[in-house]
Design a protein around this motif. Structure first.
Motif, mmCIF file in Angstrom:
data_model
loop_
_atom_site.group_PDB
_atom_site.id
_atom_site.type_symbol
_atom_site.label_atom_id
_atom_site.label_comp_id
_atom_site.label_asym_id
_atom_site.label_seq_id
_atom_site.Cartn_x
_atom_site.Cartn_y
_atom_site.Cartn_z
ATOM 1 N N VAL A 37 75.609 62.587 -25.151
ATOM 2 C CA VAL A 37 74.719 61.425 -25.078
ATOM 3 C C VAL A 37 73.509 61.804 -24.238
ATOM 4 O O VAL A 37 73.651 62.455 -23.204
ATOM 5 C CB VAL A 37 75.440 60.213 -24.461
ATOM 6 N N GLY A 38 72.341 61.416 -24.723
ATOM 7 C CA GLY A 38 71.117 61.724 -23.991
ATOM 8 C C GLY A 38 70.148 60.569 -24.072
ATOM 9 O O GLY A 38 70.515 59.449 -24.430
ATOM 10 N N THR A 39 68.913 60.852 -23.752
ATOM 11 C CA THR A 39 67.872 59.825 -23.792
ATOM 12 C C THR A 39 66.565 60.426 -24.269
ATOM 13 O O THR A 39 66.326 61.625 -24.104
ATOM 14 C CB THR A 39 67.666 59.178 -22.409
ATOM 15 N N PRO B 179 65.123 56.033 -18.450
ATOM 16 C CA PRO B 179 65.853 55.043 -19.260
ATOM 17 C C PRO B 179 66.298 53.843 -18.424
ATOM 18 O O PRO B 179 66.786 53.994 -17.299
ATOM 19 C CB PRO B 179 67.057 55.839 -19.769
ATOM 20 N N CYS C 208 67.568 52.912 -24.819
ATOM 21 C CA CYS C 208 66.966 54.173 -24.395
ATOM 22 C C CYS C 208 67.901 55.365 -24.598
ATOM 23 O O CYS C 208 67.482 56.506 -24.433
ATOM 24 C CB CYS C 208 66.592 54.099 -22.921
ATOM 25 N N THR C 209 69.172 55.102 -24.913
ATOM 26 C CA THR C 209 70.144 56.188 -24.998
ATOM 27 C C THR C 209 70.432 56.559 -26.446
ATOM 28 O O THR C 209 70.322 55.736 -27.350
ATOM 29 C CB THR C 209 71.454 55.811 -24.282
ATOM 30 N N ASP C 210 70.796 57.803 -26.646
ATOM 31 C CA ASP C 210 71.018 58.332 -27.991
ATOM 32 C C ASP C 210 72.280 59.177 -28.027
ATOM 33 O O ASP C 210 72.586 59.885 -27.070
ATOM 34 C CB ASP C 210 69.866 59.268 -28.392
ATOM 35 N N CYS C 211 72.962 59.155 -29.186
ATOM 36 C CA CYS C 211 73.999 60.142 -29.429
ATOM 37 C C CYS C 211 73.303 61.376 -30.003
ATOM 38 O O CYS C 211 72.787 61.350 -31.122
ATOM 39 C CB CYS C 211 75.035 59.636 -30.422
#
Ligand code: SF4
Length: 53
Positions: free
Chosen positions: A31-33, A38, A43-46
């Motif tokens: 998981v990142g941003t 953020p 704001c977060t992404d897989c």
């Protein structure tokens, strides 16, 4: 594909989605941003997402 019960996911357009249930099938995900600072869930992404072929 066998689900990972520790990783719930509703992104059914991902090739790693368990399809019949809302889980991921990977052993782990990253998981990142995409934001510098953020502040909310959007704001977060897989970062393990891959579109279905
Ligand atoms: S890789 Fe990420 S987006 Fe894809 S099914 Fe797993 S948790 Fe969901």
């Amino acid at each position: 594909m066998k689900k990972n019960p520790s990783i719930g996911c509703t992104v059914s357009s991902c090739q790693y989605h368990a399809e019949s249930e809302n889980y991921c099938t990977l052993q782990q995900i990253m998981v990142g941003t995409h934001e510098a600072h953020p502040t909310q869930v959007e704001c977060t992404d897989c970062e393990s997402f891959e579109p279905k072929a």
